[in-house]
Design a protein around this motif. Sequence first.
Motif, mmCIF file in Angstrom:
data_model
loop_
_atom_site.group_PDB
_atom_site.id
_atom_site.type_symbol
_atom_site.label_atom_id
_atom_site.label_comp_id
_atom_site.label_asym_id
_atom_site.label_seq_id
_atom_site.Cartn_x
_atom_site.Cartn_y
_atom_site.Cartn_z
ATOM 1 N N UNK A 4 -14.606 -11.838 -17.884
ATOM 2 C CA UNK A 4 -15.597 -12.920 -17.974
ATOM 3 C C UNK A 4 -15.488 -13.966 -16.866
ATOM 4 N N UNK A 5 -15.218 -13.533 -15.645
ATOM 5 C CA UNK A 5 -15.214 -14.443 -14.505
ATOM 6 C C UNK A 5 -16.429 -14.167 -13.626
ATOM 7 N N UNK A 6 -16.956 -15.216 -12.990
ATOM 8 C CA UNK A 6 -18.101 -15.053 -12.093
ATOM 9 C C UNK A 6 -17.631 -14.759 -10.675
ATOM 10 N N UNK A 7 -16.686 -13.847 -10.562
ATOM 11 C CA UNK A 7 -16.153 -13.509 -9.249
ATOM 12 C C UNK A 7 -15.497 -12.135 -9.318
ATOM 13 N N UNK A 8 -15.109 -11.610 -8.162
ATOM 14 C CA UNK A 8 -14.400 -10.337 -8.128
ATOM 15 C C UNK A 8 -13.601 -10.236 -6.835
ATOM 16 N N UNK A 9 -12.727 -9.259 -6.783
ATOM 17 C CA UNK A 9 -11.930 -8.981 -5.588
ATOM 18 C C UNK A 9 -12.281 -7.600 -5.054
ATOM 19 N N UNK A 18 0.821 -1.228 0.000
ATOM 20 C CA UNK A 18 0.000 0.000 0.000
ATOM 21 C C UNK A 18 0.848 1.268 0.000
ATOM 22 N N UNK A 19 0.334 2.272 -0.708
ATOM 23 C CA UNK A 19 1.079 3.521 -0.850
ATOM 24 C C UNK A 19 1.128 4.319 0.461
ATOM 25 N N UNK A 20 0.000 4.390 1.168
ATOM 26 C CA UNK A 20 -0.081 5.178 2.396
ATOM 27 C C UNK A 20 0.068 4.303 3.631
ATOM 28 N N UNK A 21 0.324 4.941 4.755
ATOM 29 C CA UNK A 21 0.380 4.215 6.027
ATOM 30 C C UNK A 21 -1.038 3.845 6.437
ATOM 31 N N UNK A 22 -1.258 2.565 6.672
ATOM 32 C CA UNK A 22 -2.594 2.102 7.042
ATOM 33 C C UNK A 22 -2.519 1.211 8.277
ATOM 34 N N UNK A 23 -3.670 1.063 8.945
ATOM 35 C CA UNK A 23 -3.724 0.252 10.166
ATOM 36 C C UNK A 23 -3.768 -1.243 9.842
ATOM 37 N N UNK A 24 -4.574 -1.598 8.854
ATOM 38 C CA UNK A 24 -4.649 -2.981 8.387
ATOM 39 C C UNK A 24 -5.256 -2.985 6.988
ATOM 40 N N UNK A 25 -5.063 -4.094 6.265
ATOM 41 C CA UNK A 25 -5.780 -4.258 4.993
ATOM 42 C C UNK A 25 -6.027 -5.726 4.724
ATOM 43 N N UNK A 26 -7.141 -5.986 4.059
ATOM 44 C CA UNK A 26 -7.575 -7.355 3.771
ATOM 45 C C UNK A 26 -7.933 -7.460 2.286
ATOM 46 N N UNK A 27 -7.401 -8.473 1.623
ATOM 47 C CA UNK A 27 -7.773 -8.785 0.246
ATOM 48 C C UNK A 27 -8.854 -9.859 0.283
ATOM 49 N N UNK A 28 -10.001 -9.564 -0.300
ATOM 50 C CA UNK A 28 -11.143 -10.488 -0.261
ATOM 51 C C UNK A 28 -11.515 -10.925 -1.679
ATOM 52 N N UNK A 29 -11.715 -12.228 -1.845
ATOM 53 C CA UNK A 29 -12.185 -12.784 -3.120
ATOM 54 C C UNK A 29 -13.632 -13.220 -2.941
ATOM 55 N N UNK A 30 -14.522 -12.653 -3.731
ATOM 56 C CA UNK A 30 -15.942 -13.014 -3.678
ATOM 57 C C UNK A 30 -16.276 -13.855 -4.897
ATOM 58 N N UNK A 31 -16.719 -15.082 -4.654
ATOM 59 C CA UNK A 31 -17.094 -15.986 -5.739
ATOM 60 C C UNK A 31 -18.475 -16.547 -5.465
ATOM 61 N N UNK A 32 -19.386 -16.304 -6.401
ATOM 62 C CA UNK A 32 -20.778 -16.731 -6.260
ATOM 63 C C UNK A 32 -21.392 -16.254 -4.945
ATOM 64 N N UNK A 33 -21.064 -15.017 -4.589
ATOM 65 C CA UNK A 33 -21.669 -14.393 -3.412
ATOM 66 C C UNK A 33 -21.020 -14.736 -2.083
ATOM 67 N N UNK A 34 -19.950 -15.536 -2.094
ATOM 68 C CA UNK A 34 -19.294 -15.922 -0.843
ATOM 69 C C UNK A 34 -17.901 -15.294 -0.758
ATOM 70 N N UNK A 35 -17.596 -14.679 0.376
ATOM 71 C CA UNK A 35 -16.308 -14.034 0.590
ATOM 72 C C UNK A 35 -15.255 -15.014 1.107
#
Length: 217
Positions: A78-83, A37-54
């Motif tokens: 063309x994927x059925x998911x996102x981040x 991350x570019x800025x100073x942050x307290x925490x960060x989480x990368x989440x993958x959502x596939x078919x509505x589930x995190x």
Amino acid sequence: MASKFTLFILLILGISAFSQTKKKFTNIPSVLNGIIPNDRIDFWILVHNEYGKDKEVRTSGTKKDYVSQSSGFNLFPDEDSFYYIVYSSAGKINYVTDFDALKSFIGKIDNVEEASIAATIDGYLIDEEFKDVAANYYEDTSNYYLDLGKLTSKECPYQKKHFTLTVNKKSGTITDIKDNGTYIELYNKKCTNNPRLLKIEKKEEPKDEPKKPTKRR
């Protein structure tokens, strides 16, 4: 003296050859894991959502409660998911759900993973199915050299091309683009420009042979 000079030259050539050994991107989650991350942050989480589930792919720092997102960014079409990314800065929860926010979150290009993500934001893609041509890289002291794909047509035919992008390490900008040609070209039955279909249409219909007269007894 001559032998020492020869050894020095071989060492330099060995380092050069080693630096140009191509490495494959394992997968998109591993690329996103490389974000600094570019800025100073307290925490960060990368989440993958596939078919509505995190699914939390990476957690950095002590996480706090957050709200699941219904949309996000996608590094492959063309994927059925996102981040999406959840992060806290100065005690405030923020969400990264599109490319503009992702670009801002990354900020300065710190490594090859961030260079490839920036290229993806510009329209290229990390093609996990074709790593040899469109999901690999090598680097030297000055640049990253990324072999990535690009979807050039969703119409007939569906087409992907692959490119070698030279990304300057200091500035993070793409300084050269080499077009390596098409590596996927798919036609379907609806494609009027399908070469196979055109060949079939060009075939002449068989002519009716004249009937032989029947002999009367």
